[in-house]
Design a protein around this motif. Structure first.
Motif, short mmCIF file in Angstrom:
data_model
loop_
_atom_site.label_atom_id
_atom_site.label_comp_id
_atom_site.label_asym_id
_atom_site.label_seq_id
_atom_site.Cartn_x
_atom_site.Cartn_y
_atom_site.Cartn_z
N LEU A 110 0.41 -1.22 0.02
CA LEU A 110 0.21 -0.11 0.11
C LEU A 110 1.33 1.70 -0.14
O LEU A 110 2.02 1.32 0.75
CB LEU A 110 -0.82 0.65 1.30
CG LEU A 110 -1.90 0.92 1.24
CD1 LEU A 110 -3.20 1.60 0.07
CD2 LEU A 110 -2.23 1.30 2.26
N VAL A 111 0.61 2.39 -0.80
CA VAL A 111 1.53 3.83 -0.69
C VAL A 111 0.33 4.41 0.44
O VAL A 111 -0.40 4.61 0.09
CB VAL A 111 1.21 3.50 -2.27
CG1 VAL A 111 1.95 5.72 -2.35
CG2 VAL A 111 1.91 3.12 -3.18
N ASP A 112 0.62 4.38 1.64
CA ASP A 112 0.94 5.40 2.41
C ASP A 112 0.20 6.44 1.90
O ASP A 112 1.00 7.23 0.97
CB ASP A 112 2.13 5.42 4.07
CG ASP A 112 1.75 4.19 4.48
OD1 ASP A 112 1.62 3.74 3.75
OD2 ASP A 112 3.44 3.99 4.75
N ASP A 113 -0.93 7.13 2.24
CA ASP A 113 -1.26 8.83 2.31
C ASP A 113 -2.09 8.78 3.24
O ASP A 113 -3.32 8.64 3.40
CB ASP A 113 -2.53 8.16 1.00
CG ASP A 113 -3.03 9.67 0.60
OD1 ASP A 113 -2.86 10.46 1.34
OD2 ASP A 113 -2.39 10.24 -0.73
N ILE A 114 -1.45 9.21 4.53
CA ILE A 114 -2.76 9.83 5.73
C ILE A 114 -3.94 10.64 5.04
O ILE A 114 -4.42 11.22 5.83
CB ILE A 114 -1.43 10.64 7.16
CG1 ILE A 114 -0.38 9.20 7.06
CG2 ILE A 114 -2.03 10.74 8.28
CD1 ILE A 114 0.22 10.22 7.77
N GLY A 115 -3.77 12.12 4.53
CA GLY A 115 -5.04 12.76 4.09
C GLY A 115 -5.67 12.01 3.46
O GLY A 115 -7.15 12.95 3.70
N LEU A 116 -5.75 11.13 2.87
CA LEU A 116 -6.55 9.96 1.86
C LEU A 116 -7.52 9.23 3.16
O LEU A 116 -8.70 9.51 3.29
CB LEU A 116 -6.07 9.32 0.87
CG LEU A 116 -7.27 8.40 -0.22
CD1 LEU A 116 -8.11 9.60 -0.48
CD2 LEU A 116 -6.46 7.77 -1.35
N LEU A 117 -6.49 8.53 3.71
CA LEU A 117 -7.51 7.67 4.81
C LEU A 117 -7.58 8.90 5.63
O LEU A 117 -9.43 7.93 6.18
CB LEU A 117 -6.22 7.40 5.70
CG LEU A 117 -6.37 6.75 7.22
CD1 LEU A 117 -7.06 4.70 6.25
CD2 LEU A 117 -5.33 6.53 7.55
N GLU A 118 -7.67 10.19 6.01
CA GLU A 118 -8.97 10.36 7.07
C GLU A 118 -10.04 11.21 6.68
O GLU A 118 -10.71 10.89 6.74
CB GLU A 118 -7.51 12.37 6.81
CG GLU A 118 -6.23 11.92 8.72
CD GLU A 118 -6.90 11.68 9.71
OE1 GLU A 118 -8.26 12.51 10.21
OE2 GLU A 118 -6.14 11.18 10.55
N GLU A 119 -9.62 11.56 5.16
CA GLU A 119 -10.97 11.75 4.01
C GLU A 119 -11.09 10.16 3.97
O GLU A 119 -12.93 10.48 4.30
CB GLU A 119 -10.74 12.15 2.81
CG GLU A 119 -11.46 13.35 1.47
CD GLU A 119 -11.04 13.76 0.36
OE1 GLU A 119 -11.98 14.23 0.16
OE2 GLU A 119 -9.76 13.79 0.18
N VAL A 120 -11.81 9.56 3.28
CA VAL A 120 -12.33 8.48 3.45
C VAL A 120 -12.68 8.05 4.36
O VAL A 120 -14.26 7.50 4.51
CB VAL A 120 -11.50 7.11 2.95
CG1 VAL A 120 -11.24 7.26 1.21
CG2 VAL A 120 -10.87 6.34 3.33
N ALA A 121 -11.75 7.71 6.18
CA ALA A 121 -13.10 7.35 7.31
C ALA A 121 -13.93 8.46 7.38
O ALA A 121 -14.80 8.37 8.34
CB ALA A 121 -11.51 7.77 8.12
N GLY A 122 -13.88 9.75 6.71
CA GLY A 122 -15.23 10.50 6.67
C GLY A 122 -16.11 10.28 5.97
O GLY A 122 -18.02 10.96 5.60
N LEU A 123 -15.95 9.76 4.84
CA LEU A 123 -17.18 9.23 3.46
C LEU A 123 -18.12 7.78 3.90
O LEU A 123 -18.26 7.38 2.94
CB LEU A 123 -16.48 8.90 2.23
CG LEU A 123 -15.71 9.96 1.93
CD1 LEU A 123 -14.37 10.30 0.50
CD2 LEU A 123 -16.66 12.00 1.75
N ALA A 124 -17.45 6.83 4.73
CA ALA A 124 -18.32 5.59 4.73
C ALA A 124 -18.42 5.30 5.98
O ALA A 124 -17.33 5.09 7.24
CB ALA A 124 -16.55 4.70 4.34
N GLU A 125 -19.10 4.76 6.72
CA GLU A 125 -20.41 4.36 7.96
C GLU A 125 -19.43 2.36 8.04
O GLU A 125 -19.74 2.54 9.45
CB GLU A 125 -21.60 4.38 7.87
CG GLU A 125 -21.78 5.92 8.02
CD GLU A 125 -23.58 6.04 8.29
OE1 GLU A 125 -24.24 7.04 9.37
OE2 GLU A 125 -24.07 5.45 8.08
#
Length: 710
Positions: free
Chosen positions: A233-248
């Motif tokens: 996996l290519v680490d991407d902390i910013g994307l992780l923060e975002e997608v964690a707010g998109l899906a329940e």
């Protein structure tokens, strides 16, 4: 003690607003509870795609009875003052008590039920919630980030009765929008009476409440998928923060990408995945390059393992990457010169001209800086000339975050010198505290020129950061210059760079008719009566750098007053300044350093008092025939360290310089304790003051010790 559970359920809350909303909910709840006299045992908030949740532990059933004291007007005050106070207190004058000539009101208030206070608190929070953007819907006057659907509010396992704009509080929430227990689709309501039931019920209805748990679920799922296919996996902390707010109910799904797109720059592929589709990129551990796959985060757990989702997302990604390939091909055909022509029509700032004029200033600055960092002047000017060209390219027009980076790729595609391509690629660096600084001499020259022009020009038009506002990211530019110089250890005189940058800024404004003076080529000050304005701007910018250096060194545990003490010497070599600060910091942690600083302050105070009376150190000091032993010892100590101290400073061995100063500690203490400086004999008094001045001057070669606390 009883528990309060609150859920504000709405349509989708933008991911970028969720963390801030959770903090605001916690802050507002604490403030309202504190105002009511409540000190909860624990308070926690949660934010997700469709809900804000608050749970408060340890609230009493009711407010305690309270007695308030209100201070009123003085006895004999005008009647209007007394009438206003009585209205505020809700009392009559015969109910007031006189104390020390002032009327006092003592009001007893019976504690209210907690449910009443909670109902008022929730309404105040909802109506006053500071969303960055909000909306109204239907006939409701209520503003919320998206339409508010439900309010769950339970205290001590009972519903808190109230309603806001027709929405009645209850004990009902609902789970996942699509997934549900049993058969069918759609949100499935269920009742809860405390937080344990609430959290358990949400999980059973396919909702992960805690954002940290959602992030952990995403990461674990992504890594499991990668492990199964021998990928990373290519680490991407910013994307992780975002997608964690998109899906329940975040569910990673691995999809395939057409391998033909892998000949595009990796950053283009990743940016297209991230910006448009919120996909994670994966790499092949054998080659270190991107693999022809991606991971998308679905909000459902499908029976086919996500095969349909993956196929649909692969189609969309192919369309996006086809656009990127078109931009790349067209940009490579066009090349740099047409882009540079286009910059003549791009405004950098209304007072600072076009981007093409900015490029001219950066070219001149790069030529000034190049010899200081060992870079080729001609190459530095050429790299600076081309550095901003990709702003006119189609790829950067689509993905602005790739500016500079694409310029480097296009320079290589055009067969330009690799050093020039690297300088174009790296000239925006560092763009943040975690970003690497440029290290190659040519890259350093162009990067410094770019940031110095930004600072110089905006300071020249008096657009400086104020408070928390910094619209042109000048603090970041200054920190970038400081980090680049300190980490590369190039000896770049800051004043020379600032002067050259301000020269460009002042002259441009002069040419545009917005300034009444111009600047001589190669000089830092304008030629006419307004020269003081330019000098003041230079000093302001140096002070700005000093403040940013304090921030940098504070993060390393250094004291800010030491930076002031060293900057006061007028040195503008950041590498040397930091070396002085570090040596000074170490010296002042020793007993010799602490005691010598105390002795310096005593000597300085004596000298300041005498200088105010008109005393001046004229002529040299000497040993008088009847001089005391402490006088002789301090005189000899000063003479003995004079050459070693000068040698150490010349060699920039500031630790050795501190050791030499440490030798003054004993003689200074003995002098101050055993010698009466203000002798009635004028010659003795003058000589002793000169000796103290010599101590101050010797220490002043290292730093201005008067600016050091302690």
């Amino acid at each position: 003690m009883p528990q309060l559970l609150l859920e504000l359920f709405s349509e989708e809350i933008p991911a970028r607003m969720q963390a801030g909303a959770a903090r605001d909910l916690e802050r507002m709840a604490r403030e309202h509870l504190a105002a009511a006299g409540f000190l909860p045992e624990a308070l926690k908030t949660f934010a997700g795609p469709r809900r804000l949740t608050l749970v408060v532990e340890g609230l009493p059933i009711a407010q305690a009875d309270r007695k308030e004291e209100l201070k009123g007007p003085r006895v004999g005050a005008p009647p209007q003052a007394m009438e206003g106070f009585l209205r505020k207190a809700g009392l009559t004058q015969d109910q007031l008590v006189e104390r020390d000539g002032v009327w006092m009101a003592f009001i007893e208030k019976t504690g209210r039920p907690t449910t009443e206070i909670v109902a008022e608190m929730v309404e105040a929070i909802i109506r006053g919630f500071p969303w960055p953007k909000s909306m109204t819907w239907g006939t409701s006057k209520l503003r919320w980030v998206r339409p508010l659907k439900r309010i769950l509010c339970v205290f001590d396992r009972e519903v808190v009765p109230f309603a806001i704009e027709g929405i009645e509080a209850g004990d009902v929430t609902e789970g996942h929008r699509f997934m549900r227990v049993g058969y069918g689709w759609g949100g499935q309501p269920f009742k809860v009476r405390d937080f344990d039931e609430y959290a358990k019920g949400l999980l059973e209805h396919f909702v992960v409440l805690n954002v940290e748990e959602r992030k952990a679920r995403i990461l674990e799922g992504c890594k499991t998928l990668c492990f199964a296919r021998n990928l990373e996996l290519v680490d991407d902390i910013g994307l992780l923060e975002e997608v964690a707010g998109l899906a329940e109910w975040p569910t990673p799904v691995l999809g395939d990408m057409d391998p033909a797109f892998l000949d595009l720059p990796g950053e283009v592929i990743r940016t297209s995945m991230r910006t448009h589709q919120k996909y994670f990129a994966v790499r092949d551990p054998a080659t270190g390059g991107l693999a022809p796959h991606f991971i998308t985060i679905a909000n459902v757990q499908s029976a086919d393992g996500g095969a349909v989702i993956a196929a649909g997302n692969a189609k969309v990604l192919s369309s996006r990457l086809s656009d990127a390939r078109f931009f790349w091909d067209e940009d490579v055909k066009v090349g740099f010169e047409p882009w540079l022509d286009k910059l003549n029509g791009v405004t950098f700032h209304a007072k600072l001209g076009t981007m093409a004029e900015r490029v001219e200033r950066i070219v001149a600055l790069a030529g000034e800086i190049a010899p200081l960092v060992g870079a080729d002047v001609a190459k530095a000017k050429e790299a600076a000339r081309l550095a901003k060209a990709d702003l006119a390219s189609q790829m950067v027009g689509e993905f602005p975050e790739l500016q500079g980076l694409m310029g480097g790729y296009y320079a290589r595609a055009a067969g330009l010198d690799p050093e020039i391509a690297d300088a174009i690629r790296d000239h925006y660096k560092p763009q943040g505290p975690s970003d690497a600084v440029p290290t190659a001499p040519l890259s350093v020259a162009v990067a410094l020129a770019d940031k110095l022009d930004t600072l110089g020009c905006f300071f020249a038009i008096d657009e400086k950061p104020t408070g928390s506002k910094d619209p042109y990211a000048l603090r970041r530019a200054a920190l970038g210059i400081i980090r680049t110089i300190l980490e590369s250890r190039y000896r770049v005189p800051l004043l020379r760079g600032i002067s050259a940058a301000l020269l460009g800024g002042f002259n441009h404004i002069y040419k545009s008719g917005m300034l009444s003076f111009s600047v001589r080529p190669g000089a830092a000050a304008p030629e006419d009566k307004d020269s003081q304005a330019a000098r003041t701007t230079v000093l302001d910018l140096l002070s700005f750098f000093a403040d940013r250096l304090k921030v940098t060194l504070k993060d390393q545990g250094k004291r800010h007053d030491l930076v002031d003490a060293v900057f006061a010497l007028g040195d503008d070599d950041l590498v040397r300044i930091v070396a002085r600060v570090e040596a000074l910091d170490g010296f002042l942690t020793t007993d010799d350093g602490k005691n010598l600083l105390a002795g310096y302050k005593r000597a300085s105070n004596i000298l300041k008092a005498e200088e105010k009376k008109g005393w001046k150190a004229e002529g040299g000091r000497e040993i008088l025939p009847d001089a005391s032993a402490p006088e002789v010892q301090l005189h000899d100590a000063l003479r003995m360290i004079e050459k070693p101290l000068a040698d150490a400073l010349a060699a920039e061995d500031f630790t050795a310089a501190m050791r030499e100063l440490a030798g003054l500690r004993g003689p200074v203490d003995a002098f101050l304790d055993g010698v009466f400086v203000n002798s009635e004999v004028p010659a003795e008094r003058d000589n002793r003051l000169k000796t103290l001045a010599a101590v101050r001057d010797a220490m002043g070669q290292v730093a201005d010790f008067s600016l050091i606390g302690g």
